[in-house]
Design a protein around this motif. Structure first.
Motif, mmCIF file in Angstrom:
data_model
loop_
_atom_site.group_PDB
_atom_site.id
_atom_site.type_symbol
_atom_site.label_atom_id
_atom_site.label_comp_id
_atom_site.label_asym_id
_atom_site.label_seq_id
_atom_site.Cartn_x
_atom_site.Cartn_y
_atom_site.Cartn_z
ATOM 1 N N ILE A 69 0.862 -1.188 0.000
ATOM 2 C CA ILE A 69 0.000 0.000 0.000
ATOM 3 C C ILE A 69 0.893 1.231 0.000
ATOM 4 C CG2 ILE A 69 -1.700 1.341 1.290
ATOM 5 C CD1 ILE A 69 -2.752 -1.254 2.477
ATOM 6 N N ARG A 70 0.666 2.129 -0.980
ATOM 7 C CA ARG A 70 1.371 3.416 -0.941
ATOM 8 C C ARG A 70 0.490 4.430 -0.223
ATOM 9 N NH1 ARG A 70 3.807 7.269 -5.783
ATOM 10 N NH2 ARG A 70 1.650 7.247 -6.558
ATOM 11 N N ILE A 71 0.986 4.908 0.906
ATOM 12 C CA ILE A 71 0.260 5.893 1.690
ATOM 13 C C ILE A 71 0.643 7.301 1.239
ATOM 14 C CG2 ILE A 71 0.164 4.282 3.636
ATOM 15 C CD1 ILE A 71 2.301 5.985 5.034
ATOM 16 N N ASN A 72 -0.077 8.266 1.744
ATOM 17 C CA ASN A 72 0.263 9.660 1.468
ATOM 18 C C ASN A 72 1.452 10.096 2.324
ATOM 19 O OD1 ASN A 72 -1.934 10.982 -0.407
ATOM 20 N ND2 ASN A 72 -3.033 9.578 0.951
ATOM 21 N N GLY A 73 2.165 11.097 1.843
ATOM 22 C CA GLY A 73 3.409 11.526 2.464
ATOM 23 C C GLY A 73 3.225 12.135 3.844
ATOM 24 N N ALA A 74 4.331 12.205 4.566
ATOM 25 C CA ALA A 74 4.302 12.678 5.951
ATOM 26 C C ALA A 74 3.863 14.127 6.074
ATOM 27 C CB ALA A 74 5.679 12.489 6.585
#
Length: 288
Positions: A69-74
Motif C-alpha cells: 500500500i502506498r500511503i500519502n506523504g508525511a
C-alpha cells in the motif's frame, strides 16, 4: 542471494479508489502491486480508497503477488490515518513517498512498530528528490525494516528542472547514486515509471536500460506494461544455460584454470551464475 528471494520484475501501481482496477489486479501477471492512496486518488476519495486498499490486502484474493500500500506523504493530512490503517491491514510492505533522510526512515519504522505492524510488513522508501539522491546510502542503511528503494523519476525530473528524454540523461547521475546505495546496503531497488503507455518501443528500451544498469525491476502504471517488464528483468534462456554451464564447470574443476566456452571462470562468475539461477527458479515458482 538466499532462498527467500522474491521476483520484483513488474510492480504495478493501481488506484485504490477504483473497484474495477482492484478487481482486475487479481489476474494481472505482475510480481507486485502498489495499491495507491497518493497520486492516483483524488483528495475527497482518499478515506474510501484507504478502506478499499486495506480490504483488498485482507481478502487473500491476490495470489502470490506481493501486495503493498502506498500511503500519502508525511507532510499531508492523510498520512497518519493511512499509516495506522495500513499497519493494521498488514500488507507485504508500506510504500512511503518522498523519503529524504535516515531520520525519516527511523520515524516511520518507529511509527509502524507503534501501530503494531506485523513483522512481515516491510517499508519501501520512495526516493524522488535531489536531496534523497545525495543521501541515498544513509536512507537505505537506516533500518533493516526498509527493504526496497523505489525510484520516483517523475518527481526527480521536476525537481531538477529537467525534461523527460529518451535515454534519461538528466537523471542518470541520480539513478546511479541510488543504485550504488541499494547495492552497498543489500537492498532491492525498483526503477521509476514510464509515462507514455502507448509508446511500447520506448518503454521496452527503458526496461532494457534499467536492467543493464542493475535495477531489480520496474514500477508500472498500466497493465499493458507488465509482460514487457517481466521479460526484460528475467534471465534469458541463454543466460540460464550459461549459468548452469559455469556452475558445472566449477563443480568439475580439479586444479588450475577453470574455463567455460573458452572463458576463464573465477569466483565472481560463479556468484553471478548462482544469482541468475536463483532468479530463474524464483520466477518459475511464482508462475506455478
Amino acid at each position: 542471494m538466499d532462498a527467500t528471494f522474491r521476483p520484483r520484475r513488474s510492480v504495478l501501481y493501481m488506484p485504490s479508489s477504483n473497484d474495477r482496477a482492484l478487481e482486475k489486479a487479481r489476474s494481472i501477471p505482475c510480481d507486485g502491486l502498489i495499491l495507491d492512496l497518493e497520486d492516483a486518488v483524488a483528495p475527497d476519495a482518499k478515506p474510501e480508497a484507504r478502506e478499499k486498499a486495506c480490504a483488498a490486502v485482507r481478502s487473500g484474493e491476490y495470489g502470490a503477488r506481493e501486495l503493498t500500500i502506498r500511503i500519502n506523504g508525511a507532510d499531508t493530512e492523510w498520512h497518519a490515518d493511512d499509516l495506522a490503517a495500513a499497519c493494521a491491514a498488514g500488507p507485504d510492505a508500506i510504500v512511503v513517498p518522498k523519503v529524504n533522510s535516515a531520520d525519516a526512515v527511523l520515524q516511520l519504522v518507529e511509527a509502524m512498530a507503534g501501530h503494531g505492524a506485523p513483522e512481515h510488513t516491510k517499508l519501501w522508501a520512495m526516493v524522488e528528490t535531489p536531496y534523497a539522491m545525495l543521501h541515498a546510502e544513509e536512507i537505505a542503511g537506516a533500518s533493516e525494516r526498509l527493504t526496497v528503494l523505489v525510484m520516483g523519476t517523475n518527481d526527480l525530473v521536476k525537481e531538477l528542472y529537467a525534461e523527460h528524454v529518451p535515454g534519461r540523461q538528466p537523471v542518470l547521475a541520480g539513478l546511479g547514486l541510488a543504485l550504488l546505495a541499494a547495492r552497498a546496503t543489500g537492498k532491492v531497488i525498483l526503477d521509476g515509471v514510464y509515462n507514455d503507455v502507448k509508446n511500447s518501443d520506448g518503454f521496452l528500451a527503458e526496461c532494457r536500460q534499467g536492467r543493464e544498469m542493475g535495477f531489480d525491476g520496474k514500477t508500472l502504471i498500466h497493465p499493458g506494461q507488465v509482460d514487457g517488464a517481466n521479460e526484460a528483468f528475467a534471465p534469458g534462456e541463454q543466460a540460464v544455460e550459461d549459468a548452469r554451464g559455469i556452475l558445472q564447470a566449477w563443480e568439475d574443476r580439479s586444479s588450475g584454470v577453470v574455463t567455460y566456452n573458452g572463458r576463464m571462470i573465477e569466483n565472481l562468475h560463479v556468484e553471478s551464475a548462482q544469482r541468475t539461477l536463483t532468479i530463474h527458479e524464483a520466477i518459475r515458482a511464482l508462475a506455478g
